[in-house]
Write a protein that holds these residues in place. Structure first.
Motif, PDB file in Angstrom:
ATOM      1  N   LEU A  46      22.802   2.057  62.835  1.00 36.74           N
ATOM      2  CA  LEU A  46      23.155   2.489  64.188  1.00 36.74           C
ATOM      3  C   LEU A  46      23.322   4.002  64.258  1.00 36.74           C
ATOM      4  O   LEU A  46      23.008   4.623  65.283  1.00 36.74           O
ATOM      5  CB  LEU A  46      24.452   1.809  64.632  1.00 36.74           C
ATOM      6  CG  LEU A  46      24.380   0.301  64.898  1.00 36.74           C
ATOM      7  CD1 LEU A  46      25.774  -0.246  65.188  1.00 36.74           C
ATOM      8  CD2 LEU A  46      23.440  -0.010  66.070  1.00 36.74           C
ATOM      9  N   TRP A  81      20.754  -6.035  65.351  1.00 38.35           N
ATOM     10  CA  TRP A  81      20.991  -4.596  65.252  1.00 38.35           C
ATOM     11  C   TRP A  81      20.328  -3.836  66.396  1.00 38.35           C
ATOM     12  O   TRP A  81      20.981  -3.050  67.082  1.00 38.35           O
ATOM     13  CB  TRP A  81      20.471  -4.060  63.928  1.00 38.35           C
ATOM     14  CG  TRP A  81      21.152  -4.566  62.704  1.00 38.35           C
ATOM     15  CD1 TRP A  81      22.045  -5.598  62.604  1.00 38.35           C
ATOM     16  CD2 TRP A  81      20.967  -4.066  61.377  1.00 38.35           C
ATOM     17  NE1 TRP A  81      22.433  -5.771  61.296  1.00 38.35           N
ATOM     18  CE2 TRP A  81      21.787  -4.852  60.524  1.00 38.35           C
ATOM     19  CE3 TRP A  81      20.194  -3.044  60.838  1.00 38.35           C
ATOM     20  CZ2 TRP A  81      21.850  -4.620  59.151  1.00 38.35           C
ATOM     21  CZ3 TRP A  81      20.253  -2.818  59.459  1.00 38.35           C
ATOM     22  CH2 TRP A  81      21.071  -3.602  58.628  1.00 38.35           C
ATOM     23  N   ARG A 113      22.150  -2.010  69.520  1.00 37.16           N
ATOM     24  CA  ARG A 113      22.033  -0.571  69.731  1.00 37.16           C
ATOM     25  C   ARG A 113      21.658  -0.271  71.186  1.00 37.16           C
ATOM     26  O   ARG A 113      22.257   0.585  71.837  1.00 37.16           O
ATOM     27  CB  ARG A 113      20.989  -0.012  68.760  1.00 37.16           C
ATOM     28  CG  ARG A 113      20.758   1.513  68.797  1.00 37.16           C
ATOM     29  CD  ARG A 113      19.607   1.892  69.736  1.00 37.16           C
ATOM     30  NE  ARG A 113      18.465   1.025  69.631  1.00 37.16           N
ATOM     31  CZ  ARG A 113      17.474   1.167  68.756  1.00 37.16           C
ATOM     32  NH1 ARG A 113      17.526   2.142  67.874  1.00 37.16           N
ATOM     33  NH2 ARG A 113      16.447   0.333  68.779  1.00 37.16           N
TER      34      ARG A 113
END
Length: 346
Positions: free
Chosen positions: A73, A330, A334
């Motif tokens: 991230l 993920w 994000r």
């Protein structure tokens, strides 16, 4: 049956002698109080404070160079791909309870330690932050967000239980009953020791150890898959004891009486009611979760006004470190963190 035992013992022996050691160091500590540390990763981007469970180390979110949600991230990549970027992650590492912390209640943790860490984070970045909680940390983060809504711009719950009786009330109450045999130990030590916590997890899937170590014994010990297994198993074995008052509240209050799901859970005399949260919220419910029943986590998505709810076909830990986590959790996470929708009052 003998071959199953042999396969299991072979896997355990290979794990014990595997050379892998964690290949990254913790991010820099920017604040500490007692055993609790606030780690900062990245110098720019949208700030997000991640709150893990009290009974496992927080570095599951920063497990290894190839399996670090937080470094990805932050844009630091890992493995054979570039990081996501755009996010400035902070991680609250609870640490191992010290003598004074063994007397903590849940209110001490949430209204005290967590809120102060949130204040420090906001002071560093110059404004409110997104508060993201994983597993038990989702409940802690919600309690803090409701106490200090001025410091929280958005809220994320990742595999966080809420209605503990939504899936199987009888099973939850059996878990609660385990407080009785552990009570003499907690009175003596002031905490539920790591072995006790591990026992509670073992009751969720008694054959898990047999299955996973038998599979590990068949892997290429020089390959990435074996390294990833050892990294995760080392984290699982790096457990944290739980202060006695908090253990009793979790077992008797959450599992036994379902105080969160019934709207009766309180932090420092303030009810924790998700219906009162006014910021944008995201609830991630792993559909293959064997630790937090999906129905228990979905209940939080229903209770939060206007919440976005995802139900990926992943497990409780797999949503963080599995091979499919980057594409299915993920990257979408994000994007959501960078552009959260308007809150219920927006």
């Amino acid at each position: 049956m003998r071959w199953r035992i042999d396969a299991f013992l072979k896997g355990v022996e290979r794990y014990r002698h595997h050379p892998y050691q964690r290949d990254i160091e913790d991010a820099p500590t920017v604040w500490q109080e007692g055993a609790t540390r606030l780690l900062e990763m990245g110098a720019r981007g949208r700030p997000v404070l991640f709150v893990p469970s009290l009974i496992n180390r927080g570095y599951i979110l920063d497990l290894s160079w190839r399996k670090s949600l937080l470094r990805w991230l932050a844009g630091e990549g890992g493995g054979d791909s570039e990081g996501g970027g755009g996010i400035r992650p902070f991680l609250l590492e609870w640490g191992y309870p010290q003598a004074a912390e063994r007397g903590f209640t849940m209110s001490d943790v949430v209204a005290g330690r967590l809120v102060r860490a949130l204040e420090v984070t906001c002071a560093r970045v110059g404004g409110p932050v997104t508060l993201a909680g994983y597993c038990m940390g989702g409940l802690l983060a919600l309690g803090a967000a409701l106490r200090r809504p001025d410091l929280v711009s958005a809220y994320v719950a990742m595999a966080a239980p809420w209605d503990f009786h939504a899936d199987d009330a009888a099973a939850a109450q059996r878990t609660a009953a385990l407080v009785t045999p552990f009570d003499p130990v907690m009175r003596l030590l002031g905490e539920l020791p790591v072995d006790g916590v591990q026992t509670l997890f073992a009751t969720l899937d008694p054959l898990l150890a047999l299955k996973k170590f038998s599979r590990f014994g068949t892997m290429d010990m020089a390959g990435d898959e074996a390294d990833d297994f050892v990294a995760l198993e080392d984290w699982l074995n790096d457990g944290v004891s739980l202060p006695a008052a908090i253990a009793r509240e979790c077992l008797t209050g959450w599992y036994g009486e379902n105080t969160p799901g019934r709207g009766e859970w309180r932090i420092a005399d303030m009810p924790v009611r998700p219906q009162s949260l006014a910021c944008p919220s995201l609830v991630i419910v792993p559909a293959r979760d064997r630790i937090v029943p999906p129905a228990a986590a979905r209940a939080l998505g229903t209770a939060l006004p206007g919440a976005t709810v995802w139900q990926p076909s992943l497990g409780h830990i797999g949503m963080i470190v599995s091979g499919g986590a980057k594409a299915r959790i993920w990257a979408p996470l994000r994007d959501w963190l960078l552009h959260p929708p308007a809150g219920p009052e927006g």
